[in-house]
Design a protein around this motif. Structure first.
Motif, short mmCIF file in Angstrom:
data_model
loop_
_atom_site.label_atom_id
_atom_site.label_comp_id
_atom_site.label_asym_id
_atom_site.label_seq_id
_atom_site.Cartn_x
_atom_site.Cartn_y
_atom_site.Cartn_z
N ASP A 20 0.67 -1.26 -0.10
CA ASP A 20 -0.08 0.13 -0.03
C ASP A 20 0.82 1.28 -0.08
O ASP A 20 0.60 2.19 0.81
N ILE A 21 1.66 1.27 -0.96
CA ILE A 21 2.68 2.42 -0.97
C ILE A 21 2.02 3.53 -1.72
O ILE A 21 1.66 3.14 -3.13
N SER A 22 2.02 4.87 -1.30
CA SER A 22 1.13 5.81 -2.13
C SER A 22 2.01 7.24 -1.82
O SER A 22 2.31 7.55 -0.85
N PHE A 23 2.48 7.73 -3.11
CA PHE A 23 3.24 9.02 -2.86
C PHE A 23 2.94 9.78 -4.30
O PHE A 23 3.22 9.04 -5.27
N ASP A 24 3.40 11.19 -4.43
CA ASP A 24 3.79 11.60 -5.59
C ASP A 24 5.30 12.26 -5.72
O ASP A 24 5.69 12.56 -4.49
N LEU A 25 6.00 12.05 -6.77
CA LEU A 25 7.25 12.62 -6.75
C LEU A 25 7.19 13.93 -7.63
O LEU A 25 6.99 13.84 -8.87
N PRO A 26 7.08 15.07 -7.39
CA PRO A 26 6.80 16.24 -7.93
C PRO A 26 8.28 16.65 -8.65
O PRO A 26 9.42 16.33 -8.31
N GLN A 27 7.98 17.35 -9.72
CA GLN A 27 9.30 17.99 -10.27
C GLN A 27 9.91 19.06 -9.36
O GLN A 27 9.56 19.42 -8.52
N ARG A 28 11.36 18.85 -9.44
CA ARG A 28 12.10 19.76 -8.71
C ARG A 28 12.16 19.48 -7.33
O ARG A 28 12.64 20.19 -6.33
N SER A 29 11.73 18.25 -6.88
CA SER A 29 11.51 17.87 -5.54
C SER A 29 12.79 17.20 -5.09
O SER A 29 13.74 16.77 -5.79
N PHE A 30 12.89 17.24 -4.00
CA PHE A 30 14.10 16.61 -3.04
C PHE A 30 13.68 15.92 -1.98
O PHE A 30 12.99 16.54 -1.03
N GLN A 31 14.04 14.54 -2.06
CA GLN A 31 13.63 13.76 -0.72
C GLN A 31 14.59 12.56 -0.44
O GLN A 31 15.41 12.30 -1.27
N PHE A 32 14.66 12.38 0.82
CA PHE A 32 15.59 11.38 1.49
C PHE A 32 14.77 9.95 1.64
O PHE A 32 13.56 10.03 2.06
N LEU A 33 14.99 8.84 1.24
CA LEU A 33 14.41 7.67 1.59
C LEU A 33 15.15 6.75 2.71
O LEU A 33 16.42 6.47 2.09
N SER A 34 14.58 6.50 3.74
CA SER A 34 15.31 6.14 4.79
C SER A 34 14.59 4.63 5.35
O SER A 34 13.31 4.57 5.05
N GLY A 35 15.23 3.95 6.17
CA GLY A 35 14.43 2.97 6.74
C GLY A 35 15.47 2.00 7.07
O GLY A 35 16.67 1.96 6.71
N PRO A 36 15.17 0.76 7.93
CA PRO A 36 16.13 -0.12 8.67
C PRO A 36 16.41 -1.06 7.36
O PRO A 36 15.79 -1.19 6.10
N SER A 37 17.66 -1.74 7.39
CA SER A 37 18.03 -2.71 6.35
C SER A 37 16.76 -3.74 6.26
O SER A 37 16.38 -4.06 7.07
N GLY A 38 16.85 -3.97 5.00
CA GLY A 38 15.75 -5.13 4.59
C GLY A 38 14.31 -4.54 4.36
O GLY A 38 13.52 -5.05 4.33
N ALA A 39 14.13 -3.18 4.56
CA ALA A 39 12.99 -2.45 4.52
C ALA A 39 12.27 -2.34 3.27
O ALA A 39 11.20 -2.07 3.07
N GLY A 40 13.12 -2.67 2.19
CA GLY A 40 12.76 -2.34 0.71
C GLY A 40 13.07 -1.09 0.04
O GLY A 40 12.70 -0.89 -0.98
N LYS A 41 13.99 -0.57 0.59
CA LYS A 41 14.44 0.71 0.02
C LYS A 41 14.79 0.44 -1.63
O LYS A 41 14.52 1.23 -2.49
N THR A 42 15.99 -0.36 -1.82
CA THR A 42 16.16 -0.61 -3.02
C THR A 42 15.09 -1.26 -4.12
O THR A 42 15.18 -0.74 -5.15
N THR A 43 14.43 -2.13 -3.59
CA THR A 43 13.08 -2.29 -4.32
C THR A 43 12.30 -1.35 -4.78
O THR A 43 11.80 -0.95 -5.84
N LEU A 44 12.15 -0.42 -3.79
CA LEU A 44 11.21 0.96 -3.99
C LEU A 44 12.09 1.50 -5.47
O LEU A 44 11.26 2.06 -6.15
N LEU A 45 13.45 1.71 -5.19
CA LEU A 45 14.15 2.40 -6.19
C LEU A 45 14.00 1.78 -7.57
O LEU A 45 13.93 2.41 -8.66
N ARG A 46 13.93 0.43 -7.61
CA ARG A 46 13.92 -0.48 -8.77
C ARG A 46 12.29 -0.18 -9.48
O ARG A 46 12.37 -0.25 -10.64
N LEU A 47 11.37 -0.15 -8.59
CA LEU A 47 10.30 0.24 -9.12
C LEU A 47 10.16 1.71 -9.78
O LEU A 47 9.66 1.95 -10.76
#
Length: 219
Positions: A20-47
């Protein structure tokens, strides 16, 4: 530029890695993606990079539905996204200069039109003296910086970076962060996956926190 609506992803018949991941990535935006190891950060980047399809939900990128994209459409969209994954994906038989210049060469540009830009960027990331060296003789941190330079050389619409300062010392990490901020100022939307709390404290940016496969957003 990107929208996720109730996105879920699982590998095979296993449990959902993202839920149930929901978010918008606007133009010219800057965001950090954090969380514990194994949380799925790399998977989200691959999506985000279109190298994975969601199991359910909607992923819209540049106004197009991910599930409706044909194989012929994917390369042109991916060229608008600069990406730095932790495996770097440098070509060992090419010099550092040629690895960074490769996206421009693939587009058919003559070296005379980009040589100065590549050299300037390599100097910025601290590789001005290593531009002729092939990846096998580079350290892990040098490979990481080469991958960052390659991701930025085309001034992409979106930059996705997975732990881009994980193998460098604090002064160079700050220098790279300034480079990301400048690219953002010029129009690139930036998503940096990191565990580095000190790095995140240096920028007033949105934080997206993954935990247990779910995403919390703090603007």
């Amino acid at each position: 530029m990107i929208r996720f609506e109730n996105v879920g992803l699982r590998y095979g018949m296993g449990p959902e890695v993202l839920r149930d991941i929901s978010f918008d990535l606007p133009q010219r935006s800057f965001q950090f993606l954090s969380g514990p190891s194994g949380a799925g950060k790399t998977t989200l980047l691959r999506l985000l990079f279109l190298s994975l399809k969601p199991t359910r939900g909607l992923v819209s990128i540049f106004g197009k539905d991910r599930l409706s994209l044909s194989r012929t459409e994917l390369p042109s969209l991916r060229r608008r996204i600069g990406v730095v994954f932790q495996d770097f994906r440098l070509l060992d038989h090419m010099s550092t200069f040629d690895n960074v210049a490769l996206p421009l060469r693939v587009r058919g540009r003559e070296e005379s039109s980009y040589r100065a830009d590549v050299i300037e960027l390599l100097k910025w990331v601290g590789l001005g003296e290593r531009m002729h060296a092939p990846p096998p003789v580079l350290s892990g941190g040098e490979k990481q910086r080469a991958a960052i330079a390659r991701a930025l050389i085309e001034q992409p619409d979106i930059l996705l970076a997975d732990e881009p300062t994980g193998n460098v010392d604090p002064p160079l990490a700050r220098r790279l962060l300034r480079l990301f901020i400048e690219m953002n100022r010029l129009g690139t939307a930036v998503v940096i996956a990191t565990h580095d709390q000190h790095l995140m404290e240096q920028v007033d940016a949105r934080r997206m926190i993954l935990s247990g496969g779910r995403l919390d957003i703090h603007d």
